[in-house]
Design a protein around this motif. Structure first.
Motif, PDB file in Angstrom:
ATOM      1  N   GLY A   9      24.375   4.316  25.369  1.00 28.32           N
ATOM      2  CA  GLY A   9      25.480   4.561  24.444  1.00 28.32           C
ATOM      3  C   GLY A   9      26.065   5.950  24.634  1.00 28.32           C
ATOM      4  N   TRP A  10      26.948   6.334  23.736  1.00 28.18           N
ATOM      5  CA  TRP A  10      27.562   7.659  23.818  1.00 28.18           C
ATOM      6  C   TRP A  10      26.658   8.713  23.193  1.00 28.18           C
ATOM      7  N   ARG A  12      27.147  12.871  21.556  1.00 31.06           N
ATOM      8  CA  ARG A  12      28.082  13.932  21.178  1.00 31.06           C
ATOM      9  C   ARG A  12      27.328  15.235  20.993  1.00 31.06           C
ATOM     10  N   GLU A  24      24.221  14.166  18.750  1.00 36.92           N
ATOM     11  CA  GLU A  24      24.248  12.892  18.038  1.00 36.92           C
ATOM     12  C   GLU A  24      24.236  11.763  19.060  1.00 36.92           C
ATOM     13  N   GLN A  26      24.405   7.592  19.866  1.00 36.48           N
ATOM     14  CA  GLN A  26      24.893   6.318  19.333  1.00 36.48           C
ATOM     15  C   GLN A  26      23.726   5.389  19.031  1.00 36.48           C
ATOM     16  N   SER A  27      22.736   5.407  19.925  1.00 35.27           N
ATOM     17  CA  SER A  27      21.629   4.470  19.751  1.00 35.27           C
ATOM     18  C   SER A  27      20.311   5.205  19.513  1.00 35.27           C
TER      19      SER A  27
END
Length: 145
Positions: A9-10, A12, A24, A26-27
């Motif tokens: 996932g992404w 940040r 942060e 995503q998963s």
């Protein structure tokens, strides 16, 4: 870092202050992969990671400990077990686990110990171990350092 980590996932990165970022994911699976794969380095510098929850102040986060696998050399075969690994590991920091088989023994060139190392203290290069009326110098090698 996201390219190095090869996440599904992404991710940040938010700059909080000098040399401090909020990451942060995503998963949850990606986050656990990154935390379990520590230590990480970037530009030949240690990247210390600390899991936080949103109720914490960033000033309260303590970046004092980082987990390392430590290889212990010159350990007698009879001493390559979980009990001795715990004993050796305690002089390095908080023992997370000792790499042993299901019966509690380890066989190989070295005994591996996962330790939360205090980053504010100098690294030990080795330790004298008393074993069966002999003193042995056990040398340490920190993986990925």
């Amino acid at each position: 870092m996201s390219q190095i980590w090869r996440l599904e996932g992404w991710v940040r990165f938010k700059d909080l202050n000098e040399q401090c970022f909020l990451i942060e994911f995503q998963s949850k699976k990606d986050k656990e992969k990154i935390l379990s794969g520590r230590p990480w380095c970037f530009d030949r510098n240690l990247l210390t990671l600390q899991e936080v929850d949103e109720s914490m102040s960033i000033n309260a986060v303590n970046f004092q400990y980082e987990p390392f696998w430590v290889q212990c050399y010159n350990v007698p075969l009879a001493a390559m077990n979980e009990k001795i690994g715990e004993k050796i590991g305690k002089c390095l920091g908080h023992v997370i686990r000792v790499d042993v088989d299901s019966d509690g023994s380890a066989w190989g060139r070295c005994l591996r110990i996962r330790v939360a190392v205090d980053l504010h203290k100098p690294l030990l290069r080795g330790k004298w171990l008393g074993f069966e009326n002999q003193k042995l110098w056990i040398s340490f090698k920190y993986e990925r350092l």
